[in-house]
Write a protein that holds these residues in place. Structure first.
Motif, PDB file in Angstrom:
ATOM      1  N   TRP A  97     -15.329  -4.569   9.852  1.00 25.40           N
ATOM      2  CA  TRP A  97     -14.650  -5.735  10.416  1.00 25.40           C
ATOM      3  C   TRP A  97     -14.354  -5.597  11.904  1.00 25.40           C
ATOM      4  CZ3 TRP A  97      -9.733  -5.993  12.581  1.00 25.40           C
ATOM      5  CH2 TRP A  97      -8.916  -4.873  12.407  1.00 25.40           C
ATOM      6  N   ALA A 134      -4.986  -9.339  -1.318  1.00 23.34           N
ATOM      7  CA  ALA A 134      -5.154 -10.457  -0.390  1.00 23.34           C
ATOM      8  C   ALA A 134      -5.778  -9.972   0.920  1.00 23.34           C
ATOM      9  CB  ALA A 134      -3.817 -11.144  -0.133  1.00 23.34           C
ATOM     10  N   LEU A 135      -5.291  -8.864   1.440  1.00 25.39           N
ATOM     11  CA  LEU A 135      -5.841  -8.314   2.667  1.00 25.39           C
ATOM     12  C   LEU A 135      -7.319  -7.957   2.479  1.00 25.39           C
ATOM     13  CD1 LEU A 135      -4.302  -5.710   5.035  1.00 25.39           C
ATOM     14  CD2 LEU A 135      -6.574  -5.352   4.115  1.00 25.39           C
ATOM     15  N   GLY A 166      -9.376  -9.147   0.479  1.00 24.53           N
ATOM     16  CA  GLY A 166     -10.178 -10.341   0.232  1.00 24.53           C
ATOM     17  C   GLY A 166     -10.569 -11.083   1.496  1.00 24.53           C
ATOM     18  N   THR A 167     -10.087 -10.618   2.632  1.00 27.63           N
ATOM     19  CA  THR A 167     -10.445 -11.208   3.923  1.00 27.63           C
ATOM     20  C   THR A 167     -11.526 -10.349   4.584  1.00 27.63           C
ATOM     21  OG1 THR A 167      -8.859  -9.964   5.270  1.00 27.63           O
ATOM     22  CG2 THR A 167      -8.038 -11.977   4.174  1.00 27.63           C
ATOM     23  N   GLU A 168     -11.845 -10.684   5.810  1.00 33.03           N
ATOM     24  CA  GLU A 168     -12.821  -9.884   6.572  1.00 33.03           C
ATOM     25  C   GLU A 168     -12.392  -8.420   6.671  1.00 33.03           C
ATOM     26  OE1 GLU A 168     -11.016 -10.709  11.052  1.00 33.03           O
ATOM     27  OE2 GLU A 168     -13.149 -10.970  10.703  1.00 33.03           O
ATOM     28  N   PHE A 191       0.230  -9.272   6.838  1.00 31.20           N
ATOM     29  CA  PHE A 191       0.108  -9.505   5.405  1.00 31.20           C
ATOM     30  C   PHE A 191       1.418  -9.176   4.696  1.00 31.20           C
ATOM     31  CE2 PHE A 191      -4.258  -9.705   6.522  1.00 31.20           C
ATOM     32  CZ  PHE A 191      -4.826 -10.532   5.572  1.00 31.20           C
TER      33      PHE A 191
END
Length: 142
Positions: A113, A102-103, A105-107, A86
């Protein structure tokens, strides 16, 4: 989650000097601190230094690092591997709080996770807590 680079810096510095309140040491804060350290403290070899840094932080906050609680090697190393891309794909002038967002906002924003890659039994084992253990479900994509 975080609205400025100053907030990210507070987490990173507070983690390093152990002044960050225990309640602020969240899943998101772990990634925020890691990304801040990657960007602002390239002199620190994070895969090698993070175990001692996390153990010291835990102990400073009254925590215990044992076979069942506290520092976890596999989770730490997997999280560092997940965070680094990232930072790598963003120019240095991109605000860090945006990269953290951004990180998250992902799994990776889901504290569970890692269970996509490790079975719960393997991930929560004493062996995985003490040393790096390869995923047993599927390979990490990074």
């Amino acid at each position: 989650m975080y609205a400025s680079d100053e907030e990210i810096a507070r987490i990173g510095r507070g983690f390093l000097d152990r002044s960050l309140p225990r309640e602020d040491w969240t899943h998101a804060a772990h990634f925020a601190a890691a990304l801040w350290l990657m960007r602002h403290r390239p002199d620190i070899d994070l895969p090698g230094a993070m175990p001692g840094l996390i153990r010291a932080f835990n102990e400073a906050k009254g925590g215990v690092n044992s076979d069942t609680t506290g520092y976890h090697e596999t989770i730490t190393q997997a999280s560092l591997r997940a965070a680094r891309p990232f930072l790598a794909v963003n120019a240095p002038e991109v605000p860090l709080f945006r990269i953290v967002a951004a990180l998250l906002g992902t799994e990776l924003g889901n504290p569970n996770w890692l269970l996509e890659y490790w079975s719960r039994d393997r991930l929560m084992s004493v062996a995985a807590r003490r040393e790096w253990g390869e995923p047993d479900r599927k390979a990490l994509p990074f």
